[in-house]
Design a protein around this motif. Structure first.
Motif, PDB file in Angstrom:
ATOM      1  N   PHE A 123      29.133  -8.693  13.891  1.00  0.00           N
ATOM      2  CA  PHE A 123      28.268 -10.120  14.519  1.00  0.00           C
ATOM      3  C   PHE A 123      27.145  -9.390  14.273  1.00  0.00           C
ATOM      4  O   PHE A 123      26.667  -7.858  14.739  1.00  0.00           O
ATOM      5  CB  PHE A 123      28.689 -10.025  15.721  1.00  0.00           C
ATOM      6  N   LYS A 124      26.032  -9.869  14.430  1.00  0.00           N
ATOM      7  CA  LYS A 124      24.484  -9.473  14.189  1.00  0.00           C
ATOM      8  C   LYS A 124      24.429 -10.635  15.686  1.00  0.00           C
ATOM      9  O   LYS A 124      24.375 -12.003  15.709  1.00  0.00           O
ATOM     10  CB  LYS A 124      23.919 -10.628  13.430  1.00  0.00           C
ATOM     11  N   GLY A 125      23.560  -9.288  16.882  1.00  0.00           N
ATOM     12  CA  GLY A 125      23.083 -10.187  17.902  1.00  0.00           C
ATOM     13  C   GLY A 125      21.992  -9.193  18.122  1.00  0.00           C
ATOM     14  O   GLY A 125      20.935  -9.575  17.206  1.00  0.00           O
ATOM     15  N   ARG A 126      21.627  -9.173  19.668  1.00  0.00           N
ATOM     16  CA  ARG A 126      20.717  -8.748  20.199  1.00  0.00           C
ATOM     17  C   ARG A 126      19.684  -7.752  18.573  1.00  0.00           C
ATOM     18  O   ARG A 126      20.325  -6.738  18.283  1.00  0.00           O
ATOM     19  CB  ARG A 126      20.336  -7.773  21.076  1.00  0.00           C
ATOM     20  N   HIS A 127      18.341  -7.834  18.878  1.00  0.00           N
ATOM     21  CA  HIS A 127      17.906  -6.627  17.792  1.00  0.00           C
ATOM     22  C   HIS A 127      17.310  -5.898  18.948  1.00  0.00           C
ATOM     23  O   HIS A 127      17.270  -5.688  19.710  1.00  0.00           O
ATOM     24  CB  HIS A 127      16.671  -7.230  17.177  1.00  0.00           C
ATOM     25  N   TRP A 128      17.121  -4.487  18.069  1.00  0.00           N
ATOM     26  CA  TRP A 128      16.882  -2.831  18.678  1.00  0.00           C
ATOM     27  C   TRP A 128      16.287  -2.857  17.878  1.00  0.00           C
ATOM     28  O   TRP A 128      16.782  -1.916  16.226  1.00  0.00           O
ATOM     29  CB  TRP A 128      18.411  -2.324  18.733  1.00  0.00           C
ATOM     30  N   LEU A 129      15.148  -1.753  17.834  1.00  0.00           N
ATOM     31  CA  LEU A 129      14.878  -0.646  17.043  1.00  0.00           C
ATOM     32  C   LEU A 129      15.230   1.049  17.422  1.00  0.00           C
ATOM     33  O   LEU A 129      14.857   0.708  18.545  1.00  0.00           O
ATOM     34  CB  LEU A 129      12.189  -0.296  17.294  1.00  0.00           C
ATOM     35  N   THR A 130      15.651   1.233  16.266  1.00  0.00           N
ATOM     36  CA  THR A 130      16.320   2.617  16.886  1.00  0.00           C
ATOM     37  C   THR A 130      15.307   3.884  15.952  1.00  0.00           C
ATOM     38  O   THR A 130      13.932   3.925  16.086  1.00  0.00           O
ATOM     39  CB  THR A 130      17.181   2.950  15.890  1.00  0.00           C
ATOM     40  N   ARG A 131      15.845   5.422  16.924  1.00  0.00           N
ATOM     41  CA  ARG A 131      14.887   6.465  17.239  1.00  0.00           C
ATOM     42  C   ARG A 131      15.632   7.775  15.921  1.00  0.00           C
ATOM     43  O   ARG A 131      16.934   7.312  15.982  1.00  0.00           O
ATOM     44  CB  ARG A 131      14.069   6.670  18.369  1.00  0.00           C
ATOM     45  N   TYR A 132      15.078   8.076  15.483  1.00  0.00           N
ATOM     46  CA  TYR A 132      15.772   9.049  14.974  1.00  0.00           C
ATOM     47  C   TYR A 132      16.235  10.064  16.204  1.00  0.00           C
ATOM     48  O   TYR A 132      16.063  10.086  17.209  1.00  0.00           O
ATOM     49  CB  TYR A 132      14.942  10.454  13.901  1.00  0.00           C
ATOM     50  N   ALA A 133      17.209  10.422  15.832  1.00  0.00           N
ATOM     51  CA  ALA A 133      17.557  12.310  16.836  1.00  0.00           C
ATOM     52  C   ALA A 133      17.010  12.819  18.017  1.00  0.00           C
ATOM     53  O   ALA A 133      17.462  13.558  19.116  1.00  0.00           O
ATOM     54  CB  ALA A 133      19.063  13.076  16.726  1.00  0.00           C
ATOM     55  N   ASP A 134      15.408  13.124  17.314  1.00  0.00           N
ATOM     56  CA  ASP A 134      14.635  14.308  17.625  1.00  0.00           C
ATOM     57  C   ASP A 134      13.644  13.238  19.037  1.00  0.00           C
ATOM     58  O   ASP A 134      12.627  13.442  19.452  1.00  0.00           O
ATOM     59  CB  ASP A 134      13.734  14.231  17.217  1.00  0.00           C
ATOM     60  N   GLY A 135      13.762  12.195  18.508  1.00  0.00           N
ATOM     61  CA  GLY A 135      13.262  10.411  19.734  1.00  0.00           C
ATOM     62  C   GLY A 135      12.164   9.818  18.749  1.00  0.00           C
ATOM     63  O   GLY A 135      11.412   9.452  19.580  1.00  0.00           O
ATOM     64  N   VAL A 136      11.785  10.271  17.404  1.00  0.00           N
ATOM     65  CA  VAL A 136      10.838   9.854  16.919  1.00  0.00           C
ATOM     66  C   VAL A 136      11.571   8.962  16.319  1.00  0.00           C
ATOM     67  O   VAL A 136      12.584   8.005  16.075  1.00  0.00           O
ATOM     68  CB  VAL A 136      10.126  10.973  16.211  1.00  0.00           C
ATOM     69  N   GLU A 137      10.187   7.700  16.726  1.00  0.00           N
ATOM     70  CA  GLU A 137      10.498   5.812  16.187  1.00  0.00           C
ATOM     71  C   GLU A 137      10.660   6.197  14.428  1.00  0.00           C
ATOM     72  O   GLU A 137      10.518   6.989  13.917  1.00  0.00           O
ATOM     73  CB  GLU A 137       9.441   4.613  16.125  1.00  0.00           C
ATOM     74  N   ARG A 138      12.051   5.520  14.172  1.00  0.00           N
ATOM     75  CA  ARG A 138      12.175   5.561  12.282  1.00  0.00           C
ATOM     76  C   ARG A 138      11.066   4.233  11.750  1.00  0.00           C
ATOM     77  O   ARG A 138      11.087   3.974  10.626  1.00  0.00           O
ATOM     78  CB  ARG A 138      14.075   4.626  11.997  1.00  0.00           C
ATOM     79  N   CYS A 139      10.240   3.269  13.607  1.00  0.00           N
ATOM     80  CA  CYS A 139       9.808   2.372  12.351  1.00  0.00           C
ATOM     81  C   CYS A 139       8.628   2.511  11.609  1.00  0.00           C
ATOM     82  O   CYS A 139       8.268   3.366  12.760  1.00  0.00           O
ATOM     83  CB  CYS A 139       9.616   1.280  13.098  1.00  0.00           C
ATOM     84  N   VAL A 140       8.233   2.336  10.378  1.00  0.00           N
ATOM     85  CA  VAL A 140       7.253   3.056   9.714  1.00  0.00           C
ATOM     86  C   VAL A 140       6.032   2.110   9.241  1.00  0.00           C
ATOM     87  O   VAL A 140       5.078   2.155   9.115  1.00  0.00           O
ATOM     88  CB  VAL A 140       7.057   3.667   8.387  1.00  0.00           C
ATOM     89  N   GLY A 141       6.022   0.829  10.649  1.00  0.00           N
ATOM     90  CA  GLY A 141       5.151  -0.541  10.404  1.00  0.00           C
ATOM     91  C   GLY A 141       5.291  -1.091   8.842  1.00  0.00           C
ATOM     92  O   GLY A 141       3.818  -1.395   8.195  1.00  0.00           O
ATOM     93  N   CYS A 142       5.847  -0.666   7.614  1.00  0.00           N
ATOM     94  CA  CYS A 142       5.543  -0.926   5.865  1.00  0.00           C
ATOM     95  C   CYS A 142       5.837  -2.694   6.487  1.00  0.00           C
ATOM     96  O   CYS A 142       5.727  -3.502   5.090  1.00  0.00           O
ATOM     97  CB  CYS A 142       6.917  -0.682   5.178  1.00  0.00           C
TER      98      CYS A 142
END
Length: 157
Positions: A42-61
């Protein structure tokens, strides 16, 4: 006379159908007290995830913005500096917005993301009282801690 016979048979068949469901327990969903379990994919709400060390995964591509067929995503990228490293890439998403009124939950953004930053979770309660409350901003989309969205923070793409 044959018409009366056909009507009697139809009436009897109707009573049989009624009798079949008469003693079964009613099918009632006690929403919102009891939440229904959705399918695994099921595809529901969107999330922006982080790495285990808390750094954001999104690189703004901005690939998610490009592939979105309903143009519901807006990304404004900014450069990372050595003093202020928000993501592991050269850039990060300074602004990230998803207009949930436009989103069709197709999952193309999730598939296009090279770092696995954006994921569609299992949450389906997305109602709002105003149009502005349904434009999810980066603070609303970013998971509060790594793994809060249900995605394994140690998993690579």
């Amino acid at each position: 006379m044959p018409g009366l016979f056909k009507q009697s048979i139809a009436l009897l068949r109707g009573f049989l159908i009624t009798g079949r469901y008469l003693f079964r327990p009613p099918v009632t969903v006690l929403y919102p007290e009891v939440k229904t379990k959705v399918a695994q994919r099921f595809k529901g709400r969107h999330w922006l995830t982080r790495y285990a060390d808390g750094v954001e995964r999104c690189v703004g591509c901005e690939l998610c913005e490009i592939v979105c067929p309903s143009q519901a995503i807006y990304v404004k990228a900014a450069e990372n500096t050595p003093e202020r490293q928000i993501s592991k890439g050269e850039r990060h998403a300074e602004q990230f917005q998803i207009n949930m009124l436009r989103c069709i939950f197709c999952g193309f953004c999730e598939e296009a993301c090279p770092t696995g930053s954006i994921v569609l979770g299992q949450d389906y309660e997305l109602a709002g009282y105003s149009r502005a409350s349904l434009v999810y901003t980066k603070p609303m989309l970013t998971e509060p801690y790594p793994g809060a969205s249900g995605r394994d923070p140690g998993r690579e793409v």
